[in-house]
Design a protein around this motif. Structure first.
Motif, mmCIF file in Angstrom:
data_model
loop_
_atom_site.group_PDB
_atom_site.id
_atom_site.type_symbol
_atom_site.label_atom_id
_atom_site.label_comp_id
_atom_site.label_asym_id
_atom_site.label_seq_id
_atom_site.Cartn_x
_atom_site.Cartn_y
_atom_site.Cartn_z
ATOM 1 N N GLU A 50 52.393 47.550 74.519
ATOM 2 C CA GLU A 50 51.054 46.965 74.584
ATOM 3 C C GLU A 50 51.084 45.479 74.220
ATOM 4 O O GLU A 50 50.409 44.653 74.839
ATOM 5 N N ARG A 51 51.892 45.145 73.197
ATOM 6 C CA ARG A 51 52.001 43.742 72.799
ATOM 7 C C ARG A 51 52.543 42.896 73.946
ATOM 8 O O ARG A 51 52.037 41.802 74.228
ATOM 9 N N ALA A 52 53.571 43.402 74.615
ATOM 10 C CA ALA A 52 54.172 42.649 75.717
ATOM 11 C C ALA A 52 53.172 42.413 76.840
ATOM 12 O O ALA A 52 53.062 41.299 77.375
ATOM 13 N N VAL A 53 52.420 43.449 77.209
ATOM 14 C CA VAL A 53 51.460 43.333 78.317
ATOM 15 C C VAL A 53 50.330 42.370 77.958
ATOM 16 O O VAL A 53 49.931 41.520 78.760
ATOM 17 N N ILE A 54 49.807 42.480 76.744
ATOM 18 C CA ILE A 54 48.690 41.625 76.339
ATOM 19 C C ILE A 54 49.128 40.171 76.199
ATOM 20 O O ILE A 54 48.420 39.242 76.592
ATOM 21 N N LEU A 55 50.337 39.937 75.672
ATOM 22 C CA LEU A 55 50.843 38.562 75.592
ATOM 23 C C LEU A 55 51.017 37.965 76.988
ATOM 24 O O LEU A 55 50.774 36.769 77.202
ATOM 25 N N SER A 56 51.413 38.798 77.934
ATOM 26 C CA SER A 56 51.543 38.338 79.308
ATOM 27 C C SER A 56 50.182 37.933 79.877
ATOM 28 O O SER A 56 50.054 36.929 80.598
ATOM 29 N N GLN A 57 49.141 38.689 79.517
ATOM 30 C CA GLN A 57 47.796 38.348 79.978
ATOM 31 C C GLN A 57 47.300 37.051 79.322
ATOM 32 O O GLN A 57 46.613 36.244 79.957
ATOM 33 N N TYR A 58 47.674 36.859 78.065
ATOM 34 C CA TYR A 58 47.360 35.588 77.412
ATOM 35 C C TYR A 58 48.083 34.441 78.117
ATOM 36 O O TYR A 58 47.540 33.331 78.238
ATOM 37 N N ALA A 59 49.310 34.695 78.558
ATOM 38 C CA ALA A 59 50.059 33.660 79.275
ATOM 39 C C ALA A 59 49.309 33.227 80.536
ATOM 40 O O ALA A 59 49.245 32.033 80.866
ATOM 41 N N ARG A 60 48.741 34.200 81.248
ATOM 42 C CA ARG A 60 47.941 33.872 82.430
ATOM 43 C C ARG A 60 46.781 32.950 82.077
ATOM 44 O O ARG A 60 46.464 32.005 82.807
ATOM 45 N N LEU A 61 46.152 33.230 80.942
ATOM 46 C CA LEU A 61 45.031 32.393 80.520
ATOM 47 C C LEU A 61 45.491 30.974 80.208
ATOM 48 O O LEU A 61 44.802 29.992 80.522
ATOM 49 N N TYR A 62 46.670 30.860 79.579
ATOM 50 C CA TYR A 62 47.195 29.522 79.282
ATOM 51 C C TYR A 62 47.448 28.748 80.575
ATOM 52 O O TYR A 62 47.258 27.524 80.617
ATOM 53 N N VAL A 63 47.872 29.440 81.623
ATOM 54 C CA VAL A 63 48.063 28.773 82.912
ATOM 55 C C VAL A 63 46.731 28.212 83.404
ATOM 56 O O VAL A 63 46.643 27.062 83.858
ATOM 57 N N ARG A 64 45.673 29.033 83.293
ATOM 58 C CA ARG A 64 44.347 28.593 83.743
ATOM 59 C C ARG A 64 43.825 27.439 82.890
ATOM 60 O O ARG A 64 42.993 26.656 83.342
ATOM 61 N N LEU A 65 44.332 27.346 81.643
ATOM 62 C CA LEU A 65 43.908 26.262 80.749
ATOM 63 C C LEU A 65 44.855 25.066 80.807
ATOM 64 O O LEU A 65 44.818 24.188 79.944
ATOM 65 N N ASP A 66 45.738 25.076 81.809
ATOM 66 C CA ASP A 66 46.650 23.944 82.052
ATOM 67 C C ASP A 66 47.629 23.709 80.909
ATOM 68 O O ASP A 66 48.025 22.569 80.635
ATOM 69 N N ASN A 67 48.022 24.785 80.236
ATOM 70 C CA ASN A 67 49.036 24.679 79.180
ATOM 71 C C ASN A 67 50.270 25.443 79.652
ATOM 72 O O ASN A 67 50.514 26.581 79.261
ATOM 73 N N ALA A 68 51.043 24.785 80.528
ATOM 74 C CA ALA A 68 52.183 25.440 81.166
ATOM 75 C C ALA A 68 53.255 25.838 80.157
ATOM 76 O O ALA A 68 53.899 26.880 80.293
ATOM 77 N N ARG A 69 53.455 25.005 79.143
ATOM 78 C CA ARG A 69 54.503 25.291 78.167
ATOM 79 C C ARG A 69 54.186 26.560 77.372
ATOM 80 O O ARG A 69 55.049 27.424 77.206
#
Length: 303
Positions: free
Chosen positions: A223-242
């Motif tokens: 669950e942690r891995a999947v949710i962190l991956s979803q947070y990563a998607r949000l960071y992409v939308r917020l222009d924080n590629a790193r």
């Protein structure tokens, strides 16, 4: 539904609406033997009448609604009806009377109901208080309604309701009360997604950095891995590629510690998030780490 349709017809120029529909529904309620339904829907008709600037009709319907609710012999049903009516008084901008009705409902629920009914009714009272913007009162009601997992479920449900209504500041106040890290993270993702979609990117940037630590505390590794991956998607939308790259890498490291089918499913979900983030090469690389057919049944050989 009839009232919504009547308003649509009125907006389209029908001079007899919503008046005819209000009269029709009132006649239907008069022939309905269910006192609970009568009381609750008469209060809705009262608000509809008020919208047509028929104050005397609204007053009469509200009065009938209260009298009908008072005739209910089942205490839990009677309190529940009054809670619903309180929300309609709030819609009619009679905030003081709405608050007074809820206060009396709380007292009756605490003193006259069994444990099961008390929990359910306090949950309804909390929902009404959230609807009326009384978050502190809702928290007290939820504390009276449930403990542990059940309390988290109430906070979660009401937070989701507020997010759907785009009442984000209120949702945040309830969100912070959720003790389960997984539930908290799932609802926070909904909140952040709405903020990004509606153009509140700066607020989302501030909140995501606060919320991500709760996601990292989730006990279940998959669950942690999947949710962190979803947070990563949000960071992409917020222009924080790193930050996005770091989180995708963290998700894949966590997935690498899993075994068998679970590992492949989690990798597949991470790859899906990467693809949705327009990181197609990364998604292909992730899928190349394991069997291509991650949705194969256990009876089928992996390819």
């Amino acid at each position: 539904l009839w009232l919504v349709a009547a308003n649509d017809f009125s907006d389209a120029g029908a001079s007899n609406e919503p008046y005819d529909t209000i009269d029709r529904i009132e006649s239907m309620l008069a022939s309905n033997n269910d006192l609970y339904d009568q009381s609750v829907y008469m209060s809705r008709l009262a608000v509809a009448s008020l919208a047509t600037i028929n104050k005397s009709k609204a007053h009469q319907l509200f009065s009938s609604s209260l009298k009908t609710a008072g005739r209910l012999t089942n205490t839990a049903e009677r309190i529940s009806a009054f809670v619903k009516i309180a929300q309609r008084y709030y819609d009619a901008r009679n905030v003081s009377l709405a608050a007074k009705i809820l206060s009396e409902a709380q007292l009756l629920a605490a003193t006259e109901l069994s444990i099961g009914d008390r929990s359910r009714i306090f949950g309804e009272i909390a929902a009404a208080q959230v609807y009326m913007g009384d978050i502190n009162g809702a928290v007290i009601s939820i504390n009276n309604a449930a403990q542990g997992t059940a309390k988290d479920q109430l906070f979660t449900r009401l937070s989701e309701s507020l997010i759907d209504q785009r009442k984000f500041n209120r949702a945040q106040l309830l969100l912070d009360r959720i003790s389960n890290d997984t539930s908290f993270s799932r609802i926070s993702l909904q909140l952040l997604s709405h903020l990004v979609h509606l153009g509140s990117a700066n607020k989302a940037r501030h909140l995501i950095d606060l919320y991500i630590e709760r996601a990292r505390r989730i006990d279940d590794v998959s669950e942690r891995a999947v949710i962190l991956s979803q947070y990563a998607r949000l960071y992409v939308r917020l222009d924080n590629a790193r930050a996005a790259s770091d989180l995708f890498a963290e998700s894949l490291r966590l997935a690498g510690g899993l075994t068998g089918r679970q590992k492949e499913v989690v990798r597949g979900l991470v790859a899906l998030d990467q693809a949705r983030s327009i990181r197609l090469d990364d998604a292909k690389t992730t899928l190349s780490l394991g069997p291509a057919n991650i949705m194969a049944t256990d009876a089928e050989p992996s390819r």
